[in-house]
Each structure stands twice: as C-alpha cells, then as structure tokens.
Design a protein around this motif. Structure first.
Motif, short mmCIF file in Angstrom:
data_model
loop_
_atom_site.label_atom_id
_atom_site.label_comp_id
_atom_site.label_asym_id
_atom_site.label_seq_id
_atom_site.Cartn_x
_atom_site.Cartn_y
_atom_site.Cartn_z
N GLN A 75 0.82 -1.21 0.00
CA GLN A 75 0.00 0.00 0.00
C GLN A 75 0.85 1.26 0.00
OE1 GLN A 75 -2.26 -0.19 3.60
NE2 GLN A 75 -4.00 -1.13 2.59
N ALA A 76 0.43 2.25 -0.73
CA ALA A 76 0.95 3.62 -0.69
C ALA A 76 2.44 3.71 -0.36
CB ALA A 76 0.13 4.44 0.30
N PRO A 77 3.31 3.24 -1.26
CA PRO A 77 4.75 3.26 -0.95
C PRO A 77 5.31 4.65 -0.64
CG PRO A 77 4.37 2.69 -3.26
CD PRO A 77 3.03 2.73 -2.59
N ASP A 78 4.76 5.68 -1.27
CA ASP A 78 5.24 7.04 -0.98
C ASP A 78 4.92 7.45 0.45
OD1 ASP A 78 6.24 7.27 -3.54
OD2 ASP A 78 4.49 8.34 -4.31
N LEU A 79 3.70 7.15 0.89
CA LEU A 79 3.31 7.45 2.27
C LEU A 79 4.13 6.61 3.24
CD1 LEU A 79 1.52 8.80 4.39
CD2 LEU A 79 -0.21 7.02 3.94
N ALA A 80 4.34 5.35 2.91
CA ALA A 80 5.14 4.47 3.78
C ALA A 80 6.55 5.03 3.95
CB ALA A 80 5.18 3.05 3.22
N LEU A 81 7.13 5.52 2.86
CA LEU A 81 8.48 6.10 2.93
C LEU A 81 8.49 7.37 3.77
CD1 LEU A 81 11.38 5.65 2.05
CD2 LEU A 81 10.88 6.92 -0.03
N LYS A 82 7.45 8.21 3.63
CA LYS A 82 7.37 9.42 4.46
C LYS A 82 7.28 9.06 5.94
CE LYS A 82 5.12 12.41 1.06
NZ LYS A 82 3.87 13.09 0.69
N LEU A 83 6.48 8.07 6.26
CA LEU A 83 6.34 7.65 7.66
C LEU A 83 7.66 7.08 8.20
CD1 LEU A 83 2.80 6.00 7.52
CD2 LEU A 83 3.42 8.21 8.55
N THR A 84 8.36 6.34 7.36
CA THR A 84 9.65 5.78 7.77
C THR A 84 10.66 6.90 8.02
OG1 THR A 84 9.21 3.77 6.52
CG2 THR A 84 11.49 4.18 7.13
N ASN A 85 10.65 7.89 7.15
CA ASN A 85 11.57 9.03 7.34
C ASN A 85 11.26 9.77 8.64
OD1 ASN A 85 12.97 8.45 4.99
ND2 ASN A 85 11.74 9.83 3.75
N LEU A 86 9.97 9.91 8.96
CA LEU A 86 9.60 10.53 10.24
C LEU A 86 10.05 9.66 11.41
CD1 LEU A 86 6.02 11.94 9.52
CD2 LEU A 86 8.11 13.25 9.93
N ALA A 87 9.90 8.35 11.26
CA ALA A 87 10.34 7.43 12.32
C ALA A 87 11.84 7.58 12.57
CB ALA A 87 9.99 5.99 11.95
#
Length: 161
Positions: A75-87
């Motif tokens: 799902q939503a790889p761009d959103l997943a990457l943004k969340l990972t960067n925030l993490a």
C-alpha cells in the motif's frame, strides 16, 4: 482501518478514543500517519512534535510499524516512505526504521539506497536473519539474487579468458 486505506474513518475512531480518554500510546503517532495520508501536513506536524516531546522512541516504533505493514500489504509506498523518514527523525539511533526504509527503497529498485540503509540498520544493531529464512522480506531476497548473479557472471567471464 488505516491499513485498508480508510483514513477518514480511522481518524473518527481515533478522535473518539482520544476524547473519551480511553486512548493508547499509539494514538498520537496514528494521528500523524492519518493526517499525513489525508494531506494535512500541518496537523501531522503538530501531532509529530507533540509525540516527539512525550516519547520519541514510541513515536518512531509506531510510525515504523505502520510503514512496515503498508510495505507488506503493498500500500501507498510514498506514504510508507514518508512515515519511515519521520520514524528515523524521531529516533535516529533505532535500527528498525532504517531496515524498513531499505526494504521500501529495494522494492522500488533503488539498490544504492537499499544497501546504504541496510548497512546503517546493521551498524545500529539490527538483528540478522539467515537469507534462507522464510520470514526474509522480499527486497532482501531480490538483492541477494542480484548479487549472486553478478558474482557468477564475474566468475564465468574470468574462466573464459
């Protein structure tokens, strides 16, 4: 509901839990993820900084978990990457978000990013699984095969000369 892409419904449920005081420690990070998914970066930023001041490691763990589940579900790889960067920005010393970012980049064909983030995760203490493990995420298997193919090509070409 978040993982099924029903962000607005998830937000309503989260806000209800928050208003009744029956919330858990992952409500703030979930609000970060939901508002980011809905395109409301101002609210996402507000909740991110609020959670960051309360428990940065929990924030990082929850955001990484959401991102990892999104990766597994495709799902939503761009959103997943943004969340990972925030993490990562919440807890730069945690190895797990670097591993997740490596996987996300690997799935998208960014070999350099995959290896850089995997190396960082390992240096920070990410546990190593055998490559034959059935639990091994897809990008690790792909890059293992890619590297094996490169080595065998080099060996075969050196035997021909």
């Amino acid at each position: 509901m978040f993982h099924s892409g029903r962000y607005k419904e998830a937000l309503v449920l989260i806000e209800e839990k928050e208003n009744t005081g029956s919330g858990r420690s992952d409500i703030g990070p979930l609000q970060v993820a939901i508002h980011l998914a809905l395109g409301d970066s101002m609210k996402a930023n507000y909740y991110f900084h609020q959670c960051l001041s309360e428990d940065s490691l929990n924030l990082s763990n929850v955001l990484n978990d959401i991102s990892y589940r999104m990766e597994l579900d495709g799902q939503a790889p761009d959103l997943a990457l943004k969340l990972t960067n925030l993490a990562i920005s919440a807890a730069p010393g945690s190895p797990y978000p670097y591993s997740t970012r490596a996987e996300l980049l690997g799935i998208n064909g960014d070999s350099k990013g995959f290896y850089e983030n995997l190396e960082k995760a390992l240096k920070l203490g990410f546990p190593v699984l055998p490559l034959t493990s059935p639990n091994q995420p897809e990008p690790y298997r792909n890059h293992q095969l890619e590297e094996r193919d490169r080595k065998s090509t080099r060996l075969n070409s050196s035997h021909r000369t």
